[in-house]
Design an enzyme around this catalytic site. Structure first.
Site, PDB file in Angstrom:
ATOM      1  N   SER A   1      -1.201   2.472   5.035  1.00 40.58           N
ATOM      2  CA  SER A   1      -1.382   3.348   6.452  1.00 40.58           C
ATOM      3  C   SER A   1      -0.073   3.366   7.201  1.00 40.58           C
ATOM      4  CB  SER A   1      -2.530   2.811   7.158  1.00 40.58           C
ATOM      5  OG  SER A   1      -2.532   3.722   8.435  1.00 40.58           O
TER       6      SER A   1
ATOM      7  N   TYR B   1      -7.228  -4.112  12.285  1.00 36.91           N
ATOM      8  CA  TYR B   1      -6.871  -3.163  11.235  1.00 36.91           C
ATOM      9  C   TYR B   1      -5.353  -3.121  10.770  1.00 36.91           C
ATOM     10  CZ  TYR B   1      -6.367   1.577   8.958  1.00 36.91           C
ATOM     11  OH  TYR B   1      -6.348   2.242   7.877  1.00 36.91           O
TER      12      TYR B   1
END
Length: 264
Positions: free
Chosen positions: A144, A157
């Protein structure tokens, strides 16, 4: 259309929706045989029938929770017995939660690391000996932009995606002499049900909706790089430019970007 994937054996985790589902369709269209892994076997069975009918390829499906290492070992050995070898592994399964560090529980943090990091490593470790023995293969890890640019309200995260990038970059160096390719995929926000868990209030989605990527766009970029020596796929390009600026001028970037980051 390239026939580079014709008759290749491709494993995709998190294959029941979003990017994973689009990857399955695009790879089948190029003649690849697929192994689709996800927690919902009902969805996978439906996808299997649709793809086999449309593209005349072999599709194998297995129910798998990638946070369960014992289950990974058992299922990957079944895959090996069924197919003989694996050409490409796409580690696509993952999830996130947008919470401040003092609001997220340790159990939630562990759950994210078990899926996003440990599960990814466990799947990869199963196929590595097979690929090294054949001196051929491709590991594609969906990380990501959060692994490049840390933002508030997603500390845990971001930590998982930083870990994925560190692992991927080290793995690439380890496997270079074995002719096994390793690619990191770093997308920005994608229009999937990822945000039903990550952003329950919808605040973040509302603020970035016009910038969100479509699953098919991301999947096309991934499929086009398969079995090529591509180091990274960064989407969209302008967001990757931000990550470069962040690496060079972190203090200024954090000061200027603070207002936008806090829209989560």
């Amino acid at each position: 259309m390239s026939d580079r994937l014709k008759n290749k054996n491709i494993i995709i985790t998190g294959a029941s929706f979003g990017v994973g589902l689009e990857l399955a369709s695009l790879c089948a269209n190029r003649g690849a045989n697929l192994v689709l892994l996800a927690r919902s076997i009902e969805k996978l069975e439906q996808i299997k029938h649709e793809l086999e009918d449309r593209f005349s390829v072999s599709v194998f499906v297995y129910k798998l929770d990638v946070s369960n290492s014992d289950e990974i070992e058992r299922i990957f050995l079944e895959i090996k017995n069924e197919l003989g070898h694996v050409d490409i592994l796409v580690n696509n399964a993952g999830f996130g939660m947008f919470k401040e560090a003092d609001h997220i529980s340790l159990d939630e943090v562990k759950a994210m690391f078990n899926v996003n990091v440990i599960g990814l490593m466990a799947c990869t470790s199963m196929v590595l000996p097979w690929m090294k023995e054949r001196r051929s293969g491709h590991i594609i890890n969906v990380a990501s932009m959060a692994g490049k640019v840390a933002t508030p309200k997603s500390s845990a995260y971001c930590a998982t995606k930083h870990a994925v990038l560190g692992y991927t970059n080290s793995l690439r160096l380890e496997l270079a002499e074995h002719n096994v390719f390793v690619t990191a995929v770093n997308p920005g926000p994608i229009m999937t049900n990822f945000f039903t868990i990550a952003d329950k209030k919808g605040t973040y989605v509302n603020s970035v909706k016009k910038y969100m990527l479509t699953p098919v766009y991301v999947a096309e970029k991934i499929v086009n790089c398969m079995l090529t020596q591509t180091r990274e796929i960064n989407l969209p390009r302008w967001m990757n430019a931000g990550s470069v600026i962040y690496a060079l001028f972190p203090r200024a970037f954090e000061r200027i970007g603070k207002r936008a980051f806090n829209k989560k």
